[in-house]
Enzyme design. Structure first.
Site, PDB file in Angstrom:
ATOM      1  CG  ASP A  48     -54.282  35.493   9.990  1.00 47.52           C
ATOM      2  OD1 ASP A  48     -54.788  36.611  10.180  1.00 47.52           O
ATOM      3  OD2 ASP A  48     -54.782  34.615   9.264  1.00 47.52           O
ATOM      4  CE  LYS A  96     -50.226  42.408  19.325  1.00 42.65           C
ATOM      5  NZ  LYS A  96     -48.787  42.606  19.624  1.00 42.65           N
TER       6      LYS A  96
END
Length: 411
Positions: free
Chosen positions: A200, A222
């Site tokens: 995270d 991402k």
């Protein structure tokens, strides 16, 4: 007695259910007894007095306490003896009896007179590290303790590799509030053993640089799952890598089960028959206020603290928080993920009766080098958060404990 020019022979004693005598109930006994208890020894303490901690061990039935001084014959049938009193004469008599009985005897007052020495010991995940000086003349407790600590830390953080059989699966690891030193020992070890880490944004990012080159690191925010990795995609990534037989770490900020969606991931993995290990982490709800000098509880000020999510505004139909109940609380209110909603949250609390002058602190990037604190009141916090440019991640503390820090640095 052992010859002074000969080194001690290291050995591990298996004391389970074997009679073990500890003479003296002071600080030495207090330090040594927990390890003897953990070893399953049948322990008798002989001492007219004991420290409160040692007395608690006796009260709990972990040891048998004979409340008197040592007497001849006390060591009959003993496998191991620890002599730890301030009475040199009693120590000499006890060690002499141990010698006659061929019982290994440790003496806290005189290593030369002992037949056994206690090493500096540390443990990590099934491995015991014991460091022992070669000779009595070289016994420096600080040196052996320093060597032990260095070895244990190296094993824990992966600097020294100890091959072990790993069960493929997923570990949900709470990384703590941001400072890499605040991850748990177990969490750090699992990171060192991982094949894949799905991290995270709010996890301790500095730890990722320490991973070996072969470890695959996936940023959960991402590509390949889009700018913001949806939870279903994270679940699937965990499942896919675990099914490939890899050791996977899901590195989260704070604690996995405090607004971390850890249970959603555990349920998804369990449905696929994938073993899950949950490693608790230090929640930002208590650690970040503490790092800013704010106690979430304080005697005579706050007898409770409540942690709520502020990611949904009070007037949003999706909100599950009873803000009227929050307003009635007299303790501390800690709000996570509420920076952009704090104006509306403050308005709701005031509307439900919370005094407008209730102190509020916003702590941004808590426990990191970028940490800063902004103080306000419920009446001013909305405007002040905007004016000061407070950005997530930030922990918001509401209540009188905000003013309990004698050295607070207000902006």
């Amino acid at each position: 007695m052992p010859s002074p020019q000969h080194p001690a022979y290291p050995v591990g004693l298996r004391l389970t259910n074997r009679r073990t005598i500890v003479i003296g109930g002071g600080q030495v006994a207090q330090r040594r007894l927990p390890a003897l208890i953990a070893a399953g020894a049948d322990i008798t303490l002989i001492s007219p007095s004991a420290t409160p901690s040692v007395e608690a061990m006796a009260d709990a039935g972990e040891i048998t306490w004979t409340r008197r001084r040592y007497e001849e014959g006390d060591l009959t049938g003993a496998w191991y003896v620890l002599v730890a009193t301030a009475d040199r004469t009693a120590n000499d008599l006890a060690s002499a009896e141990a010698e006659r009985n061929r019982t290994w005897c440790v003496r806290s007052d005189d290593a030369e007179a002992a037949t056994a020495w206690t090493p500096a010991t540390g443990r990590t995940e099934g491995v015991t590290v014991a460091v022992l000086s070669a000779e009595a003349a070289d016994r420096d407790p600080r040196r052996t303790a320093a060597i032990r600590d260095a070895l244990v830390e190296a094993l824990r953080d992966g600097t020294v590799s100890a091959e072990r059989t790993r069960t493929p699966g997923v570990a949900l690891v709470g990384g703590g509030p941001g400072d890499p030193d605040l991850i748990t020992v177990r969490g750090r070890r699992l990171l060192a053993e991982a094949d894949v880490v799905i991290a995270d944004r709010l996890g301790p990012r500095d730890l990722l640089d320490e991973l070996p080159p072969h470890v695959e690191v996936i940023d959960a925010a991402k590509i390949p799952y889009g700018r913001q990795m949806v939870q279903e995609a994270i679940n699937q990534a965990l499942i896919d890598h675990a099914k490939q037989g890899k050791a996977v770490v899901r590195l989260k900020g704070g604690d996995p089960y405090v607004f971390g969606r850890g249970m959603e991931e555990a349920q998804a993995l369990a449905a696929e028959g994938i073993p899950v290990t949950v490693v608790p982490g230090i929640s930002s709800s208590i650690s970040v206020p503490g790092a800013a000098g704010i106690p979430v509880t304080h005697r005579g000020v706050a007898h409770e603290f409540t942690v709520v999510s502020g990611h949904v505004a009070p007037d949003d139909e999706r909100s599950l928080v009873d803000w009227s109940a929050m307003a009635r609380l007299t303790g501390t209110l800690v709000i996570l993920m509420g920076v952009d909603k704090i104006g509306k949250i403050a308005e709701a609390l005031i509307a439900h009766g919370k005094p407008a002058d209730t102190p509020v602190a916003l702590v941004q990037e808590g426990t990191t080098a970028a940490q800063r604190r902004v103080d306000a009141t419920l009446a001013t916090v909305g405007e002040k958060a905007v004016a000061e440019g407070v950005k997530p991640p930030a922990v918001i503390v509401v209540g009188p404990v905000v003013h309990e820090n004698p050295t607070r640095n207000q902006r």
